[in-house]
Scaffold this motif. Structure first.
Motif, PDB file in Angstrom:
ATOM      1  N   HIS A   8      41.640  47.684  44.423  1.00 30.70           N
ATOM      2  CA  HIS A   8      42.736  46.764  44.081  1.00 30.70           C
ATOM      3  C   HIS A   8      44.037  47.245  44.685  1.00 30.70           C
ATOM      4  CE1 HIS A   8      45.092  43.981  41.718  1.00 30.70           C
ATOM      5  NE2 HIS A   8      45.896  44.993  41.432  1.00 30.70           N
ATOM      6  N   PRO A  11      49.918  43.603  43.964  1.00 27.00           N
ATOM      7  CA  PRO A  11      50.361  42.377  44.609  1.00 27.00           C
ATOM      8  C   PRO A  11      51.672  42.544  45.348  1.00 27.00           C
ATOM      9  CG  PRO A  11      49.538  41.921  42.391  1.00 27.00           C
ATOM     10  CD  PRO A  11      49.575  43.413  42.554  1.00 27.00           C
ATOM     11  N   ALA A  15      52.070  41.072  49.242  1.00 24.89           N
ATOM     12  CA  ALA A  15      52.531  39.686  49.214  1.00 24.89           C
ATOM     13  C   ALA A  15      53.125  39.281  50.552  1.00 24.89           C
ATOM     14  CB  ALA A  15      53.600  39.518  48.115  1.00 24.89           C
ATOM     15  N   GLN A  95      46.476  34.824  42.901  1.00 24.32           N
ATOM     16  CA  GLN A  95      47.743  35.550  43.065  1.00 24.32           C
ATOM     17  C   GLN A  95      47.709  36.897  42.350  1.00 24.32           C
ATOM     18  OE1 GLN A  95      50.436  32.556  41.614  1.00 24.32           O
ATOM     19  NE2 GLN A  95      50.867  31.757  43.673  1.00 24.32           N
ATOM     20  N   LYS A  96      46.840  37.008  41.325  1.00 27.35           N
ATOM     21  CA  LYS A  96      46.681  38.275  40.613  1.00 27.35           C
ATOM     22  C   LYS A  96      45.485  39.078  41.138  1.00 27.35           C
ATOM     23  CE  LYS A  96      48.645  36.424  36.330  1.00 27.35           C
ATOM     24  NZ  LYS A  96      48.369  36.062  34.906  1.00 27.35           N
ATOM     25  N   ASP A  97      44.916  38.605  42.254  1.00 27.90           N
ATOM     26  CA  ASP A  97      43.777  39.278  42.888  1.00 27.90           C
ATOM     27  C   ASP A  97      42.533  39.269  41.997  1.00 27.90           C
ATOM     28  OD1 ASP A  97      42.824  40.388  45.199  1.00 27.90           O
ATOM     29  OD2 ASP A  97      43.128  42.445  44.532  1.00 27.90           O
ATOM     30  N   THR A 102      38.944  33.347  40.005  1.00 24.81           N
ATOM     31  CA  THR A 102      39.242  32.285  40.979  1.00 24.81           C
ATOM     32  C   THR A 102      37.999  31.468  41.283  1.00 24.81           C
ATOM     33  OG1 THR A 102      40.918  33.706  41.977  1.00 24.81           O
ATOM     34  CG2 THR A 102      40.182  31.831  43.272  1.00 24.81           C
ATOM     35  N   GLU A 252      44.107  38.567  47.038  1.00 25.07           N
ATOM     36  CA  GLU A 252      45.502  38.132  46.984  1.00 25.07           C
ATOM     37  C   GLU A 252      46.069  37.777  48.353  1.00 25.07           C
ATOM     38  OE1 GLU A 252      48.413  39.658  47.983  1.00 25.07           O
ATOM     39  OE2 GLU A 252      49.726  38.161  47.044  1.00 25.07           O
ATOM     40  N   ALA A 255      45.939  34.193  49.030  1.00 26.04           N
ATOM     41  CA  ALA A 255      46.518  33.307  48.011  1.00 26.04           C
ATOM     42  C   ALA A 255      47.161  32.069  48.637  1.00 26.04           C
ATOM     43  CB  ALA A 255      47.536  34.080  47.181  1.00 26.04           C
TER      44      ALA A 255
END
Length: 286
Positions: A8, A11, A15, A95-97, A102, A252, A255
């Motif tokens: 992980h 973000p 971004a 957006q929160k990975d 998703t 992410e 996204a």
């Protein structure tokens, strides 16, 4: 981007991976806004044409209230709104990975989108065979089918896009791992599930309409189970393909792709709200 917690990436550190125009808006999002603006004018022309006709209907035109089934259309409208909610949650998840969340929300959006399309197919079939309203036997049928059919095509394109995005989320992070053949097989199983599922649902609805609920259940157990069994088999195949098999190249950083798809889906929903209000509900205003 990996599904594994160790892979992980915060973000804030990843971004804005997309190229941005001079305005600071990512190019993909800017392109989508430009496309939706042109589509907005296109739907505006179709809706205006239908409303102008309704203000000056030729003699002998059928009254929409004698044709419409407002209960069914209200139900399909509610379903489409729920799909928009799931699409918004899918954007928030990516957006929160959160890749797994998703995927689940993309599947939910696909499911509700298919229900809407099924309701529209049933409605069109009912209008043609029971109400004698075709594309060519009157100007009301021409404007109605052109407008709602064009919107249905947009929903179908959106569903296809969602399916491709869902399958894309399984692309492995390791480029050496085989993936293309599995993606093609995944897509084929998805199509089988969709076709068999819609055939099963429409068959059951027609049976309920012809024989009532108990009669439809009797007919189901007397040999009309094939579409349901094929659907269950295809869904099982999807579950097998959807199991965790390692890190994937989706997260992410992608996204903006899901956001662009979300913009399209929300636009299609908003257009339907306008169509539902202008074409259906206004016919019931005294």
């Amino acid at each position: 981007m990996s599904l594994a917690p160790a892979a992980h990436t915060p973000p804030a550190a990843v971004a804005h991976h997309d190229d941005a125009a001079a305005s600071g808006i990512p190019n993909k999002k800017l392109f989508m806004w430009a496309f939706l603006a042109s589509d907005c004018m296109f739907f505006g022309a179709l809706i205006s044409t239908h409303l102008i006709y309704r203000l000056h209907p030729p003699p002998g035109s059928p009254h929409p209230r004698d044709i419409f089934s407002i209960e069914l259309t209200s139900f399909s409208t509610f379903i489409l709104l729920m799909s928009s909610l799931l699409m918004a949650i899918a954007v928030n998840s990516i957006q929160k990975d959160q890749v797994r969340a998703t995927r689940h929300n993309l599947l939910g959006t696909i499911f509700f989108g298919l229900i809407f399309l099924g309701c529209q197919v049933y409605e069109f079939r009912h209008f043609v065979h029971e109400k004698d309203l075709t594309l060519s036997n009157g100007i009301f049928g021409s404007t109605f089918y052109t407008l709602t059919g064009t919107h249905g095509c947009h929903v179908a394109i959106g569903v296809l896009w969602l399916i491709l995005m869902y399958i894309r989320s399984f692309k492995p992070a390791d480029p050496a791992r085989p993936w293309l053949a599995l993606a093609v097989a995944h897509f084929a199983i998805f199509l089988v599930a969709i076709i068999a599922g819609m055939a099963a649902v429409l068959g059951f609805v027609h049976a309920v309409e012809a024989h009532g609920l108990m009669g439809a259940l009797v007919e189901f157990f007397n040999g009309n189970m094939v579409p349901f069994l094929v659907t269950l088999l295809a869904l099982t195949g999807l579950a097998v393909f959807g199991r965790y098999t390692g890190p994937v190249d989706f997260g992410e950083p992608n996204a903006i792709d899901v956001e662009s798809m979300g913009l399209y889906w929300h636009f299609v929903d908003i257009v339907w709200i306008v169509i539902f209000t202008a074409v259906y509900l206004m016919e019931y205003v005294p």
